[in-house]
Scaffold this motif. Structure first.
Motif, PDB file in Angstrom:
ATOM      1  N   GLU A 110       0.831  -1.211   0.000  1.00  0.00           N
ATOM      2  CA  GLU A 110       0.000   0.000   0.000  1.00  0.00           C
ATOM      3  C   GLU A 110       0.863   1.257   0.000  1.00  0.00           C
ATOM      4  O   GLU A 110       0.606   2.208  -0.773  1.00  0.00           O
ATOM      5  CB  GLU A 110      -0.923  -0.022   1.229  1.00  0.00           C
ATOM      6  CG  GLU A 110      -1.820   1.201   1.345  1.00  0.00           C
ATOM      7  CD  GLU A 110      -2.642   1.191   2.628  1.00  0.00           C
ATOM      8  OE1 GLU A 110      -3.041   2.297   3.079  1.00  0.00           O
ATOM      9  OE2 GLU A 110      -2.881   0.098   3.190  1.00  0.00           O
ATOM     10  N   ILE A 111       1.872   1.281   0.822  1.00  0.00           N
ATOM     11  CA  ILE A 111       2.709   2.478   0.931  1.00  0.00           C
ATOM     12  C   ILE A 111       3.547   2.662  -0.330  1.00  0.00           C
ATOM     13  O   ILE A 111       3.714   3.787  -0.826  1.00  0.00           O
ATOM     14  CB  ILE A 111       3.572   2.389   2.205  1.00  0.00           C
ATOM     15  CG1 ILE A 111       2.662   2.606   3.425  1.00  0.00           C
ATOM     16  CG2 ILE A 111       4.705   3.412   2.183  1.00  0.00           C
ATOM     17  CD1 ILE A 111       3.246   2.155   4.735  1.00  0.00           C
ATOM     18  N   LEU A 112       4.050   1.586  -0.892  1.00  0.00           N
ATOM     19  CA  LEU A 112       4.810   1.690  -2.143  1.00  0.00           C
ATOM     20  C   LEU A 112       3.911   2.150  -3.292  1.00  0.00           C
ATOM     21  O   LEU A 112       4.357   2.903  -4.178  1.00  0.00           O
ATOM     22  CB  LEU A 112       5.473   0.355  -2.474  1.00  0.00           C
ATOM     23  CG  LEU A 112       6.661  -0.036  -1.593  1.00  0.00           C
ATOM     24  CD1 LEU A 112       7.100  -1.468  -1.884  1.00  0.00           C
ATOM     25  CD2 LEU A 112       7.837   0.934  -1.791  1.00  0.00           C
ATOM     26  N   SER A 113       2.645   1.737  -3.265  1.00  0.00           N
ATOM     27  CA  SER A 113       1.725   2.181  -4.318  1.00  0.00           C
ATOM     28  C   SER A 113       1.436   3.680  -4.207  1.00  0.00           C
ATOM     29  O   SER A 113       1.105   4.329  -5.202  1.00  0.00           O
ATOM     30  CB  SER A 113       0.418   1.391  -4.261  1.00  0.00           C
ATOM     31  OG  SER A 113      -0.337   1.736  -3.105  1.00  0.00           O
ATOM     32  N   ASN A 114       1.561   4.198  -2.982  1.00  0.00           N
ATOM     33  CA  ASN A 114       1.371   5.640  -2.789  1.00  0.00           C
ATOM     34  C   ASN A 114       2.612   6.448  -3.179  1.00  0.00           C
ATOM     35  O   ASN A 114       2.559   7.675  -3.196  1.00  0.00           O
ATOM     36  CB  ASN A 114       1.025   5.932  -1.318  1.00  0.00           C
ATOM     37  CG  ASN A 114      -0.328   5.373  -0.926  1.00  0.00           C
ATOM     38  OD1 ASN A 114      -1.200   5.184  -1.777  1.00  0.00           O
ATOM     39  ND2 ASN A 114      -0.515   5.099   0.361  1.00  0.00           N
ATOM     40  N   HIS A 115       3.701   5.740  -3.450  1.00  0.00           N
ATOM     41  CA  HIS A 115       4.964   6.396  -3.832  1.00  0.00           C
ATOM     42  C   HIS A 115       5.513   5.739  -5.109  1.00  0.00           C
ATOM     43  O   HIS A 115       6.514   5.016  -5.077  1.00  0.00           O
ATOM     44  CB  HIS A 115       5.985   6.266  -2.699  1.00  0.00           C
ATOM     45  CG  HIS A 115       5.652   7.071  -1.484  1.00  0.00           C
ATOM     46  ND1 HIS A 115       5.994   8.396  -1.345  1.00  0.00           N
ATOM     47  CD2 HIS A 115       4.976   6.724  -0.357  1.00  0.00           C
ATOM     48  CE1 HIS A 115       5.550   8.842  -0.177  1.00  0.00           C
ATOM     49  NE2 HIS A 115       4.931   7.852   0.441  1.00  0.00           N
TER      50      HIS A 115
ATOM     51  N   TYR B 136       0.400   1.391  18.080  1.00  0.00           N
ATOM     52  CA  TYR B 136       1.279   0.263  18.404  1.00  0.00           C
ATOM     53  C   TYR B 136       1.860  -0.363  17.133  1.00  0.00           C
ATOM     54  O   TYR B 136       3.061  -0.632  17.053  1.00  0.00           O
ATOM     55  CB  TYR B 136       0.487  -0.778  19.191  1.00  0.00           C
ATOM     56  CG  TYR B 136       1.164  -2.121  19.331  1.00  0.00           C
ATOM     57  CD1 TYR B 136       2.068  -2.366  20.363  1.00  0.00           C
ATOM     58  CD2 TYR B 136       0.905  -3.153  18.425  1.00  0.00           C
ATOM     59  CE1 TYR B 136       2.700  -3.592  20.486  1.00  0.00           C
ATOM     60  CE2 TYR B 136       1.526  -4.378  18.546  1.00  0.00           C
ATOM     61  CZ  TYR B 136       2.418  -4.605  19.569  1.00  0.00           C
ATOM     62  OH  TYR B 136       3.027  -5.826  19.680  1.00  0.00           O
ATOM     63  N   LEU B 137       1.017  -0.593  16.139  1.00  0.00           N
ATOM     64  CA  LEU B 137       1.452  -1.287  14.924  1.00  0.00           C
ATOM     65  C   LEU B 137       2.384  -0.405  14.095  1.00  0.00           C
ATOM     66  O   LEU B 137       2.298   0.831  14.139  1.00  0.00           O
ATOM     67  CB  LEU B 137       0.232  -1.710  14.098  1.00  0.00           C
ATOM     68  CG  LEU B 137      -0.658  -2.788  14.745  1.00  0.00           C
ATOM     69  CD1 LEU B 137      -1.950  -2.968  13.972  1.00  0.00           C
ATOM     70  CD2 LEU B 137       0.091  -4.112  14.866  1.00  0.00           C
ATOM     71  N   PRO B 138       3.265  -0.991  13.296  1.00  0.00           N
ATOM     72  CA  PRO B 138       4.329  -0.219  12.637  1.00  0.00           C
ATOM     73  C   PRO B 138       3.966   0.363  11.280  1.00  0.00           C
ATOM     74  O   PRO B 138       4.801   1.013  10.654  1.00  0.00           O
ATOM     75  CB  PRO B 138       5.438  -1.257  12.494  1.00  0.00           C
ATOM     76  CG  PRO B 138       4.703  -2.547  12.307  1.00  0.00           C
ATOM     77  CD  PRO B 138       3.476  -2.439  13.174  1.00  0.00           C
ATOM     78  N   LYS B 139       2.746   0.166  10.818  1.00  0.00           N
ATOM     79  CA  LYS B 139       2.407   0.566   9.447  1.00  0.00           C
ATOM     80  C   LYS B 139       2.693   2.044   9.200  1.00  0.00           C
ATOM     81  O   LYS B 139       3.353   2.415   8.222  1.00  0.00           O
ATOM     82  CB  LYS B 139       0.935   0.259   9.164  1.00  0.00           C
ATOM     83  CG  LYS B 139       0.487   0.658   7.759  1.00  0.00           C
ATOM     84  CD  LYS B 139      -0.982   0.324   7.535  1.00  0.00           C
ATOM     85  CE  LYS B 139      -1.450   0.782   6.153  1.00  0.00           C
ATOM     86  NZ  LYS B 139      -2.890   0.499   5.948  1.00  0.00           N
ATOM     87  N   ALA B 140       2.217   2.906  10.089  1.00  0.00           N
ATOM     88  CA  ALA B 140       2.397   4.356   9.878  1.00  0.00           C
ATOM     89  C   ALA B 140       3.870   4.745   9.951  1.00  0.00           C
ATOM     90  O   ALA B 140       4.334   5.611   9.195  1.00  0.00           O
ATOM     91  CB  ALA B 140       1.583   5.129  10.915  1.00  0.00           C
TER      92      ALA B 140
END
Length: 661
Positions: A557-562, A645-649
């Motif tokens: 998801e994050i790579l698709s945003n970049h 808590y989770l590392p996504k952000a």
């Protein structure tokens, strides 16, 4: 001399004399060992002097193809099964002709040849192994029983209660033998339990129980023989408390100063060997001449076999052999996927794998809490009972520890077992048999554990601290286990099929948040995917992104945003073994690495992988290896706290920092 009341019933003189020889042999071996330990020729010894009638009596009523699971004070089990003494001596001396290649000592071993399954020092799991062995016999409709030993001290372990409960609920033909010799190591029974007799506990499990004079060989033999015949015809568990006494220390180094002398004096006159000898002499069944002949024969066998072992060379350390024996050798079976596919969810892929594997292996059993009619907490086994029956799709009591041990027993007796942990968090109550029994058995005595433990795991569902962990690092650390963690339905099905095919223990993680959120085209037929082969999700030149499980989808998801970032995205899929070849090739190409894991940072797989990359690819790196993980806290319940808590952000921020390095 006689202080025991012997009743030979209808036993022939031949049987009576055979029992005497079986009693005499372990006693004479022990007397030899006590001399050798004082001479420094034996390193450690757990004496069963005074308890021989129990081991001999139990073994004598079993058929040779019925399993027996002894403890470390049951030499009479091994000698009554006629294991050559030189092999036992080799085992105790840590030589190659023993049963563990020098990797474990004394009676910590098993042998399929003699149907003996030895203990581990944690004691309790062997009771569950007996349950599993007996279950396999019952499933094959064989009229066989299984006998398992424990001491009065180990009856305080949770595994004891779990094993008796499971055996009772499932009507398993297990003979549970408690050798109550009055002491744990040094702790007397009045400091261990408050019931008058341990046999009284049987009533709490709906199980018949008996108290037997464990020093009286004829009482032991006659009662157990009667029970063995009955249990074969009417399969059920029985609890037997053998009253006896330990005439030596817990092991020789511990001594006996903590035991009152009057107890030794009282029990000395109840010696099981001397009393039985006097009974046979007084009744004309044994003569002094015959007794001397028996002793001479046994002494000759002991001396001859001991000398043979002294001539055996010390075991040589082989690095290749040590590492190769951690796992049972397995050649991957490559089943190619069919052209016909359907779009299914992650959860459906797992269900399909289990169903097709159940069809492929009639000897496969699935066990777990609520998995039968209810279909499991996540409905993965819904409909399985109707298709495969409750014998193979088994609801279990809430007792993870003994169910894992039961799975090991099934494996020992030619079955495949899949255990569903309702949540991966709950594996903590089954941790011991996984890391100390399943993981070490092949290395210790070349007995594989054909067991898969399914682990619904992970956060993102607001399930709180007890239902959301992703605890793969507990197991990737443990040699002997294979650990798999798919991120897509296609991989989930193929890797689970491989896990079930593989005769080694596999811990199979399935992320709950992916169950119904991820869909993919998946072959409808059976196929496999090899362990230790990562998947390259996308390719690029700027950075290597490594992840697994839900982290792969966060990274996508994050790579698709970049779109400006050109990245290799590696989905590990298999954590033990790891695909170092793919990882190193990517790192050498991109020069920058970021590892994303859902687990907390310290001690996680990202740390080990980072260190390995630094050691192996240092000259190719253009920046330090970056790790991103969850906070160093338990996982919280409320969404805003869980998101923090989770590392996504944090992953997006750290990725951009790394690219700017």
């Amino acid at each position: 001399m006689e202080t025991l009341n012997y009743d030979k019933k209808s036993l022939s003189n031949e049987v009576l004399l055979d029992l005497y020889k079986k009693l005499l042999k372990p006693r004479m071996i022990e007397e030899k060992m006590l001399i050798l330990i004082r001479q420094g020729k034996v390193s450690k010894w757990f004496s069963g002097i005074g308890q021989e009638a129990i081991a001999v009596g139990v073994t004598s009523v079993l058929e040779n193809d019925e399993y027996i699971l002894p403890m470390h004070r049951n030499l009479g089990v091994f000698t009554s099964r006629n294991i050559p003494l030189h092999r036992l001596f080799s085992q105790w001396q840590g030589k190659a002709n023993g049963f563990t290649k020098g990797r474990d000592r004394s009676f910590h071993f098993g042998t399929q040849e003699y149907k003996i399954i030895g203990m581990i020092s944690h004691l309790g799991p062997q009771l569950g192994i007996a349950d599993g062995i007996a279950l396999a016999h019952k499933l094959r409709k064989e009229n066989k029983i299984t006998a398992v030993f424990t001491g009065e001290g180990a009856t305080s372990e949770g595994d004891f209660h779990e094993a008796l409960n499971v055996a009772s609920v499932w009507d398993l033909p297990v003979m549970f033998i408690i050798e109550n010799n009055g002491y744990g190591l040094s702790t007397p029974t009045n400091e261990q339990y408050r019931c008058e007799n341990l046999a009284d506990r049987g009533a709490g499990y709906g199980m018949e129980s008996y108290i037997i004079d464990g020093n009286n060989i004829l009482e032991v033999y006659n009662k157990l023989n009667e029970l063995a015949i009955s249990m074969r015809e009417n399969p059920r568990p029985v609890l037997i408390e053998m009253k006896t006494f330990r005439m030596r220390g817990h092991e020789e180094a511990s001594g006996t100063k903590y035991i009152p002398q009057e107890l030794f004096d009282m029990w000395k006159v109840k010696d099981p060997v001397e009393n039985y000898k006097e009974y046979l002499l007084e009744n004309g069944i044994l003569t002094t001449e015959l007794d001397e002949a028996f002793r001479a024969e046994i002494k000759n066998e002991i001396d001859t076999d001991w000398q043979k072992v002294q001539e055996e060379p010390a075991i040589e350390a082989s690095l290749e052999e040590e590492l190769n024996d951690v796992y049972k050798p397995y050649t991957f079976e490559d089943y190619k996927p069919s052209e016909t596919k359907e779009n299914i969810r992650f959860i459906d892929a797992i269900s399909q794998s289990l169903k097709q594997s159940m069809e492929k292996y009639p000897n496969m059993v699935i066990m777990g809490q609520d998995i039968a009619e209810y279909g499991g907490a996540f409905k993965i086994t819904q409909g399985f009972v109707e298709e495969f029956g409750k014998e193979r799709v088994r609801n279990t009591p809430i007792c993870e520890s003994i169910i894992v041990s039961t799975a090991m027993g099934l494996s020992i007796n030619k079955y495949k077992a899949v255990v569903e942990m309702q949540f991966a968090d709950f594996v903590s109550t089954g941790f011991n048999p996984i890391v100390n029994l399943l993981a070490k058995s092949h290395y210790r005595w070349l007995e594989h554990a054909d067991v898969v433990v399914r682990m619904p795991c992970g956060g993102g569902t607001q399930a709180g601290p007890f239902h959301s962990q992703t605890n793969e690092a507990w197991f990737t650390k443990t040699p002997g286990l294979k650990v798999v963690y798919p991120a897509f339905p296609y991989d989930a099905k193929g890797l689970l099929n491989t896990a079930i095919n593989d005769p080694n223990p596999v811990i199979y993680f399935e992320h709950k948040a992916l169950y119904r959120s991820i869909q993919q085209e998946v072959p409808v037929d059976y196929y496999t995917i090899p362990f230790g082969k990562a998947a390259m999700i996308k390719e690029g030149n700027d950075v290597t992104v490594i992840s697994f499980g839900a982290g792969v989808h966060w990274a996508m998801e994050i790579l698709s945003n970049h779109p400006e970032i050109s990245a290799d995205l590696i989905d590990l899929r298999s954590l033990q073994p790891l695909d170092y070849e793919t990882i190193f090739a990517s790192v050498k190409k991109t020069g920058k690495v970021i590892i994303l894991q859902e687990d907390t940072m310290f001690g996680g797989i990202a740390s080990d992988l980072s260190a390995t990359i630094m050691e192996t690819c240092f000259e190719s790196l253009d920046a330090p290896v970056k790790r991103v993980a969850s906070l160093e806290s338990p996982i919280p319940f409320m969404k805003n706290l869980e998101d923090q808590y989770l590392p996504k952000a944090r992953f997006e921020k750290e990725l951009l920092v790394l690219l700017d390095y």
